[in-house]
Design a protein around this motif. Sequence first.
Motif, PDB file in Angstrom:
ATOM      1  N   ASN A 145      72.413  54.544  37.906  1.00  0.00           N
ATOM      2  CA  ASN A 145      71.938  53.254  38.226  1.00  0.00           C
ATOM      3  C   ASN A 145      72.873  52.816  39.447  1.00  0.00           C
ATOM      4  N   PHE A 146      74.319  53.069  39.183  1.00  0.00           N
ATOM      5  CA  PHE A 146      75.118  52.710  40.246  1.00  0.00           C
ATOM      6  C   PHE A 146      74.751  53.171  41.617  1.00  0.00           C
ATOM      7  N   PHE A 147      74.435  54.597  41.759  1.00  0.00           N
ATOM      8  CA  PHE A 147      74.122  55.185  42.891  1.00  0.00           C
ATOM      9  C   PHE A 147      72.859  54.638  43.516  1.00  0.00           C
ATOM     10  N   PHE A 148      71.624  54.494  42.493  1.00  0.00           N
ATOM     11  CA  PHE A 148      70.487  54.124  43.233  1.00  0.00           C
ATOM     12  C   PHE A 148      70.406  52.886  44.005  1.00  0.00           C
ATOM     13  N   GLN A 149      71.300  51.964  43.853  1.00  0.00           N
ATOM     14  CA  GLN A 149      71.511  50.551  44.596  1.00  0.00           C
ATOM     15  C   GLN A 149      71.586  50.946  46.085  1.00  0.00           C
ATOM     16  N   PHE A 150      71.935  52.109  46.427  1.00  0.00           N
ATOM     17  CA  PHE A 150      72.177  52.398  47.851  1.00  0.00           C
ATOM     18  C   PHE A 150      71.198  53.269  48.565  1.00  0.00           C
ATOM     19  N   LYS A 151      71.004  53.402  49.732  1.00  0.00           N
ATOM     20  CA  LYS A 151      70.263  54.039  50.451  1.00  0.00           C
ATOM     21  C   LYS A 151      70.305  55.533  50.393  1.00  0.00           C
ATOM     22  N   SER A 152      69.213  56.432  50.567  1.00  0.00           N
ATOM     23  CA  SER A 152      69.213  57.849  50.341  1.00  0.00           C
ATOM     24  C   SER A 152      69.184  58.215  51.884  1.00  0.00           C
ATOM     25  N   LEU A 153      69.755  59.510  51.996  1.00  0.00           N
ATOM     26  CA  LEU A 153      69.925  60.384  53.076  1.00  0.00           C
ATOM     27  C   LEU A 153      69.034  61.808  52.727  1.00  0.00           C
ATOM     28  N   PHE A 154      68.261  62.015  53.693  1.00  0.00           N
ATOM     29  CA  PHE A 154      67.326  63.221  53.769  1.00  0.00           C
ATOM     30  C   PHE A 154      67.832  64.204  54.606  1.00  0.00           C
ATOM     31  N   LEU A 155      68.333  65.313  54.139  1.00  0.00           N
ATOM     32  CA  LEU A 155      68.871  66.469  54.888  1.00  0.00           C
ATOM     33  C   LEU A 155      68.024  67.773  54.811  1.00  0.00           C
ATOM     34  N   ARG A 156      67.944  68.501  55.704  1.00  0.00           N
ATOM     35  CA  ARG A 156      67.167  69.745  55.794  1.00  0.00           C
ATOM     36  C   ARG A 156      68.255  70.828  55.039  1.00  0.00           C
ATOM     37  N   LYS A 157      67.483  72.075  54.769  1.00  0.00           N
ATOM     38  CA  LYS A 157      68.382  73.193  54.443  1.00  0.00           C
ATOM     39  C   LYS A 157      69.261  73.476  55.384  1.00  0.00           C
ATOM     40  N   GLY A 158      70.388  73.967  55.246  1.00  0.00           N
ATOM     41  CA  GLY A 158      71.354  74.746  56.467  1.00  0.00           C
ATOM     42  C   GLY A 158      72.221  73.355  57.034  1.00  0.00           C
ATOM     43  N   ASP A 159      72.176  72.261  56.385  1.00  0.00           N
ATOM     44  CA  ASP A 159      72.648  71.233  57.234  1.00  0.00           C
ATOM     45  C   ASP A 159      74.244  71.141  56.767  1.00  0.00           C
ATOM     46  N   THR A 160      75.377  71.295  57.563  1.00  0.00           N
ATOM     47  CA  THR A 160      76.533  71.020  57.059  1.00  0.00           C
ATOM     48  C   THR A 160      76.839  69.704  57.452  1.00  0.00           C
ATOM     49  N   PHE A 161      77.110  68.750  56.540  1.00  0.00           N
ATOM     50  CA  PHE A 161      77.120  67.334  56.588  1.00  0.00           C
ATOM     51  C   PHE A 161      78.703  66.661  56.356  1.00  0.00           C
ATOM     52  N   LEU A 162      79.432  67.620  55.885  1.00  0.00           N
ATOM     53  CA  LEU A 162      80.557  67.333  55.859  1.00  0.00           C
ATOM     54  C   LEU A 162      81.762  68.475  56.146  1.00  0.00           C
ATOM     55  N   ARG A 163      82.559  68.255  57.353  1.00  0.00           N
ATOM     56  CA  ARG A 163      83.506  69.478  57.425  1.00  0.00           C
ATOM     57  C   ARG A 163      84.994  69.302  57.035  1.00  0.00           C
ATOM     58  N   ALA A 164      85.637  70.319  57.122  1.00  0.00           N
ATOM     59  CA  ALA A 164      87.075  70.135  56.499  1.00  0.00           C
ATOM     60  C   ALA A 164      87.872  69.392  57.749  1.00  0.00           C
ATOM     61  N   GLY A 165      88.733  68.559  57.023  1.00  0.00           N
ATOM     62  CA  GLY A 165      89.567  67.685  57.710  1.00  0.00           C
ATOM     63  C   GLY A 165      88.554  66.285  58.200  1.00  0.00           C
ATOM     64  N   ASP A 166      87.500  66.228  57.948  1.00  0.00           N
ATOM     65  CA  ASP A 166      86.649  64.761  58.156  1.00  0.00           C
ATOM     66  C   ASP A 166      87.093  63.865  57.272  1.00  0.00           C
ATOM     67  N   ILE A 167      87.044  62.574  57.459  1.00  0.00           N
ATOM     68  CA  ILE A 167      87.179  61.564  56.433  1.00  0.00           C
ATOM     69  C   ILE A 167      85.866  61.251  56.241  1.00  0.00           C
ATOM     70  N   PRO A 168      85.580  61.283  54.695  1.00  0.00           N
ATOM     71  CA  PRO A 168      84.017  61.078  54.392  1.00  0.00           C
ATOM     72  C   PRO A 168      83.791  59.533  54.458  1.00  0.00           C
TER      73      PRO A 168
END
Length: 215
Positions: free
Chosen positions: A12-35
Motif C-alpha cells: 500500500n505504501f509503494f503503490f502510491q508512487f508511479k511505476s517504472l517499466f523496464l525491459r529484460k537485461g536493463d542495468t538500472f543501478l550501477r556500483a557507486g551510483d546514488i539511487p
Amino acid sequence: MSNLTPQEKLENFFFQFKSLFLRKGDTFLRAGDIPQGVFYLKKGYVRLYSLCSEGKELTLVIYKPGDFFPVVWTFTSKPSIYYFETLSRCEIIRATKDKFQQFIDDNPDVLDDVIFQIIERFQVALSRMESLTFGNAKSKIASALLIYSKRLGVKKEGGEIQIPVSFTHKDIANLVGMTRETVSIELKKLIDKGILIRRGKLLFVKKRSVLEREA
C-alpha cells in the motif's frame, strides 16, 4: 486498528508512487551510483551482481515480486557497490527515501518483517558461499537451482517445481562462478537423469529429493 499484514502495508505504501517499466537485461543501478529512491519490485525478477576487474560477473541475489532494494543504501545511505539488472520484463516502483524511512518508523511491524527477510537472504547467501567454496561443478549447479527452486519456485501438477526465471546457461554460470560451457555439460547431465526438465526457456525440478542429493 489495521488488520493488514506487514507485506500488505508495504504494498500500500509503494503503490502510491508511479511505476517504472523496464525491459529484460536493463542495468538500472550501477556500483557507486546514488539511487534516486527505494525500489519495490512489483512484477518480474531482478538480479544483484558483482563485477571483478577482469569483467567476470557473479550473481549474489535474485529479487522476486514483493522485495525492495537497495537495502544497504536504504538504511545506511552508503552507495551500492553492486549492479542491479532485470532478468525479465519488470514493473518497479520507486519511492522517495525520506517517505520510506518515515513509513518504517511509523510501522515497526513492517521493520520486523523486513529484518526477517534480510536474515533469510543472508542464510541463502551462506548456503551459496558454502557450495561455491566446497562443491564441485555438479554440486554447485545443483545447489544453486535447489536454492532458487525453494525461493522462487512455483509448484505444478504432478509435483514439479517451476523456476519462473528464464535462466540461460550464461545466467546459471553467473550464479555459480563457472564457464558457460561447463554449465551446459553439467545441466545436460541433470536433464538426462530426469532430475530437471526444460520446457521452452524455463526449467522444472522433477525430482527435488534427488537434486538435494546432487547438491
